[in-house]
Design an enzyme around this catalytic site. Structure first.
Site, PDB file in Angstrom:
ATOM      1  N   ARG A   1       0.869  -1.178   0.000  1.00  0.00           N
ATOM      2  CA  ARG A   1       0.000   0.000   0.000  1.00  0.00           C
ATOM      3  C   ARG A   1       0.902   1.223   0.000  1.00  0.00           C
ATOM      4  O   ARG A   1       1.746   1.389   0.891  1.00  0.00           O
ATOM      5  CB  ARG A   1      -0.925  -0.011   1.218  1.00  0.00           C
ATOM      6  CG  ARG A   1      -1.926   1.149   1.277  1.00  0.00           C
ATOM      7  CD  ARG A   1      -2.927   0.900   2.396  1.00  0.00           C
ATOM      8  NE  ARG A   1      -3.916   1.952   2.555  1.00  0.00           N
ATOM      9  CZ  ARG A   1      -3.886   2.891   3.509  1.00  0.00           C
ATOM     10  NH1 ARG A   1      -2.882   2.899   4.397  1.00  0.00           N
ATOM     11  NH2 ARG A   1      -4.826   3.798   3.603  1.00  0.00           N
TER      12      ARG A   1
ATOM     13  N   ASN B   1      -7.318   8.138   2.590  1.00  0.00           N
ATOM     14  CA  ASN B   1      -6.891   7.545   3.865  1.00  0.00           C
ATOM     15  C   ASN B   1      -7.661   8.149   5.036  1.00  0.00           C
ATOM     16  O   ASN B   1      -7.785   9.371   5.155  1.00  0.00           O
ATOM     17  CB  ASN B   1      -5.392   7.791   4.070  1.00  0.00           C
ATOM     18  CG  ASN B   1      -4.871   7.145   5.334  1.00  0.00           C
ATOM     19  OD1 ASN B   1      -4.808   5.917   5.441  1.00  0.00           O
ATOM     20  ND2 ASN B   1      -4.495   7.965   6.324  1.00  0.00           N
ATOM     21  N   GLU B   2      -8.198   7.305   5.896  1.00  0.00           N
ATOM     22  CA  GLU B   2      -8.812   7.689   7.181  1.00  0.00           C
ATOM     23  C   GLU B   2      -9.593   8.994   7.052  1.00  0.00           C
ATOM     24  O   GLU B   2      -9.260   9.998   7.706  1.00  0.00           O
ATOM     25  CB  GLU B   2      -7.725   7.789   8.250  1.00  0.00           C
ATOM     26  CG  GLU B   2      -7.001   6.469   8.469  1.00  0.00           C
ATOM     27  CD  GLU B   2      -5.850   6.549   9.467  1.00  0.00           C
ATOM     28  OE1 GLU B   2      -5.607   7.636  10.021  1.00  0.00           O
ATOM     29  OE2 GLU B   2      -5.194   5.508   9.688  1.00  0.00           O
TER      30      GLU B   2
ATOM     31  N   HIS C   1      -8.569   0.054   9.926  1.00  0.00           N
ATOM     32  CA  HIS C   1      -7.219   0.167  10.471  1.00  0.00           C
ATOM     33  C   HIS C   1      -7.271  -0.248  11.933  1.00  0.00           C
ATOM     34  O   HIS C   1      -8.045   0.304  12.720  1.00  0.00           O
ATOM     35  CB  HIS C   1      -6.703   1.599  10.313  1.00  0.00           C
ATOM     36  CG  HIS C   1      -6.536   2.004   8.879  1.00  0.00           C
ATOM     37  ND1 HIS C   1      -6.088   3.261   8.504  1.00  0.00           N
ATOM     38  CD2 HIS C   1      -6.744   1.320   7.730  1.00  0.00           C
ATOM     39  CE1 HIS C   1      -6.040   3.319   7.183  1.00  0.00           C
ATOM     40  NE2 HIS C   1      -6.438   2.145   6.693  1.00  0.00           N
TER      41      HIS C   1
ATOM     42  N   TYR D   1      -5.576  -0.504  15.381  1.00  0.00           N
ATOM     43  CA  TYR D   1      -4.574  -0.106  16.364  1.00  0.00           C
ATOM     44  C   TYR D   1      -5.180  -0.312  17.757  1.00  0.00           C
ATOM     45  O   TYR D   1      -5.715  -1.374  18.043  1.00  0.00           O
ATOM     46  CB  TYR D   1      -4.117   1.321  16.108  1.00  0.00           C
ATOM     47  CG  TYR D   1      -3.375   1.490  14.784  1.00  0.00           C
ATOM     48  CD1 TYR D   1      -2.013   1.211  14.693  1.00  0.00           C
ATOM     49  CD2 TYR D   1      -4.041   1.916  13.650  1.00  0.00           C
ATOM     50  CE1 TYR D   1      -1.326   1.352  13.492  1.00  0.00           C
ATOM     51  CE2 TYR D   1      -3.372   2.057  12.445  1.00  0.00           C
ATOM     52  CZ  TYR D   1      -2.007   1.784  12.369  1.00  0.00           C
ATOM     53  OH  TYR D   1      -1.346   1.921  11.173  1.00  0.00           O
TER      54      TYR D   1
ATOM     55  N   GLU E   1      -4.287  -1.162   7.644  1.00  0.00           N
ATOM     56  CA  GLU E   1      -3.152  -0.796   8.491  1.00  0.00           C
ATOM     57  C   GLU E   1      -3.322  -1.499   9.831  1.00  0.00           C
ATOM     58  O   GLU E   1      -4.441  -1.677  10.314  1.00  0.00           O
ATOM     59  CB  GLU E   1      -3.077   0.710   8.753  1.00  0.00           C
ATOM     60  CG  GLU E   1      -2.775   1.585   7.574  1.00  0.00           C
ATOM     61  CD  GLU E   1      -2.638   3.054   7.987  1.00  0.00           C
ATOM     62  OE1 GLU E   1      -2.451   3.324   9.194  1.00  0.00           O
ATOM     63  OE2 GLU E   1      -2.741   3.918   7.110  1.00  0.00           O
TER      64      GLU E   1
ATOM     65  N   TRP F   1       1.456  -1.407   8.898  1.00  0.00           N
ATOM     66  CA  TRP F   1       2.063  -0.069   8.867  1.00  0.00           C
ATOM     67  C   TRP F   1       3.352  -0.145   9.680  1.00  0.00           C
ATOM     68  O   TRP F   1       3.315  -0.491  10.846  1.00  0.00           O
ATOM     69  CB  TRP F   1       1.131   0.974   9.470  1.00  0.00           C
ATOM     70  CG  TRP F   1       1.706   2.350   9.296  1.00  0.00           C
ATOM     71  CD1 TRP F   1       2.654   2.960  10.064  1.00  0.00           C
ATOM     72  CD2 TRP F   1       1.410   3.257   8.231  1.00  0.00           C
ATOM     73  NE1 TRP F   1       2.968   4.190   9.566  1.00  0.00           N
ATOM     74  CE2 TRP F   1       2.214   4.407   8.433  1.00  0.00           C
ATOM     75  CE3 TRP F   1       0.562   3.224   7.134  1.00  0.00           C
ATOM     76  CZ2 TRP F   1       2.179   5.508   7.575  1.00  0.00           C
ATOM     77  CZ3 TRP F   1       0.527   4.317   6.293  1.00  0.00           C
ATOM     78  CH2 TRP F   1       1.330   5.442   6.523  1.00  0.00           C
TER      79      TRP F   1
END
Length: 446
Positions: free
Chosen positions: A83, A160-161, A229, A231, A258, A287
């Site tokens: 990516r 992105n985001e 994503h 996290y 990610e 990531w």
């Protein structure tokens, strides 16, 4: 949450989801698809074969001079995709048409599927300078010539985001995402489109999860993939499993665009991400390759862009359980660019001086098609350790060696050879590896 390169602010994630129903796709539609396409909730390549993304992110927008080598190294470590961060020009210097075309070419040379993402939307509504999805669509239209005809090799991650955590971003996510997809299709983009969730990508509000079916159904091409994503929001196995199961059980295509092994917003359960992704056949992209700054340097998988110095996180994602080397399969569209089984032969000659040695390796193309871009994989039979290579870029993970071409050894003509060498150390008997695979195909030994 934020992740940033050494010189520019980036953004970090927040998401979690569940979904409703997705339509099935007729076989005729699958065959007519020009490139990657979605069928029955699965991402298929242009050959109609199931494709599961396995790779990492690379911050091209901030480190463009690192990209050529980074892609070679990422491929040499076993990835099937990457990516790539691009900048539309609102927050960071624009990656223009020629630059994007070069990135696509380098991905193809390294037999990597390119997921291209526009980064300037990161945290819109909460992050100063971030732009709406409509600006990301403007960018894709401006660089359309770089990706035209590349539907077999490129997936477009629209933005992105594209919202932070504020209510102002959650309510319009569905409508704005539908509009962005509509504009992309109207502009002639036939690619698989990838859309990110709000909440800095982590969807803890379940906005994407609860509206993904609606967004998918509204795509005229029915060719949209959803990206979460993972996290700190995803700090337990139950949260990871629940979110991904909500999509796959309803035949909605989802990937983990990610994730990392730690973060300032909490401790993500990377083991659950990787094991659940393997069990469900869901793609993941860690990531990131290298170059993180601003306090999140621990997200680097390679120290200082050096493939021989993988971090703990890099070792985990590339060579750990459910990792890239164990689970990645190359996209079927690259099958014609490498040798078929039995169409290559490898010679391996050792000069042994006890506790250290040299090895000379020759690859012969015995097939009927020239090989352009190669990776040779083999395993040391004892306790050998790779020190330095020449005429190839070589990395070691455990006993396994992956050697990839340099620019001057890139092509192996029909009936021709390329050679490279390396030196290493050993603690016992030093033998010839039992098997060699060139671009995933087994070679004879000579």
């Amino acid at each position: 949450m934020r992740k940033r390169p050494a010189t520019a602010a980036g953004a970090l994630p927040a998401l979690a989801s569940a979904v409703l129903a997705a339509p099935s796709t007729a076989q005729a539609e699958r065959q007519a698809a020009p490139g990657f396409h979605v069928a029955d909730g699965r991402l298929l390549d242009a050959n109609g074969r199931d494709f599961v993304l396995r790779g990492v992110n690379h911050a091209h927008a901030w480190y463009p001079t690192r990209t050529a080598q980074a892609l070679k190294d990422i491929k040499a470590l076993g990835a099937n995709s990457v990516r790539v961060v691009l900048a539309p020009g609102d927050r960071w210097a624009k990656n223009g048409t020629a630059d994007v075309a070069a990135v696509v070419s380098q991905c193809k040379q390294n037999r990597l599927v390119c997921v291209l993402e526009a980064h300037d939307t990161t945290g819109y509504g909460e992050q100063e300078g971030a732009v709406p999805l409509s600006r990301a669509v403007d960018y894709w239209i401006s660089v359309k010539d770089a990706v035209r005809g590349q539907e077999k090799y490129v997936i477009l991650n629209i933005g992105n985001e594209p919202y932070g955590n504020g209510d102002s971003g959650l309510t319009p996510w569905t409508a704005d995402t539908r509009k962005a997809i509509d504009r992309m299709r109207a502009a002639g983009f036939d690619h698989t489109l990838m859309v990110d969730a709000p909440n800095w990508g982590q969807d803890w509000s379940f906005t994407m999860r609860d509206h993904a079916a609606e967004v998918f159904a509204a795509d005229p091409a029915k060719n949209t993939v959803f990206s979460v994503h993972m996290y700190g929001v995803f700090n337990t196995a139950d949260k990871v499993r629940d979110y991904l199961n909500r999509f796959t059980s309803q035949r909605l295509p989802v990937v983990v665009g990610e994730f990392g092994d730690m973060h300032s917003d909490g401790d993500p359960d990377e083991n659950a991400v990787m094991s659940t992704a393997q069990r469900l056949g869901v793609g993941y992209l860690g990531w990131s390759w290298s170059g993180n700054g601003g306090g999140v340097e621990y997200l680097d998988t390679a120290t200082g862009f050096d493939a021989t110095r993988l971090t703990t996180w890099g070792q985990r994602i590339f060579s750990g359980a459910n990792g890239i080397q164990q689970t990645a399969e190359e996209a079927g569209v690259f099958a014609g660019s490498g040798p078929a089984t039995g169409s290559c032969a490898v010679g391996y000659r050792i000069s042994d001086w006890g506790d250290w040695f040299n090895a000379d390796v020759t690859i012969r193309n015995t097939g009927t098609t020239a090989v352009k871009g190669w990776q040779l994989a083999f395993a040391f039979p004892g306790g050998q350790k790779l020190n330095r290579a020449w005429n190839a870029k070589a990395v070691q993970q455990g006993s396994e060696i992956r050697a990839a071409n340099e620019s001057w050894t890139e092509t192996i003509p029909v009936g021709g050879t390329v050679s490279f060498g390396f030196n290493g150390s050993s603690t016992g008997a030093n033998g010839v590896p039992a098997a060699f695979a060139l671009n995933g195909s087994t070679c004879a030994k000579s």
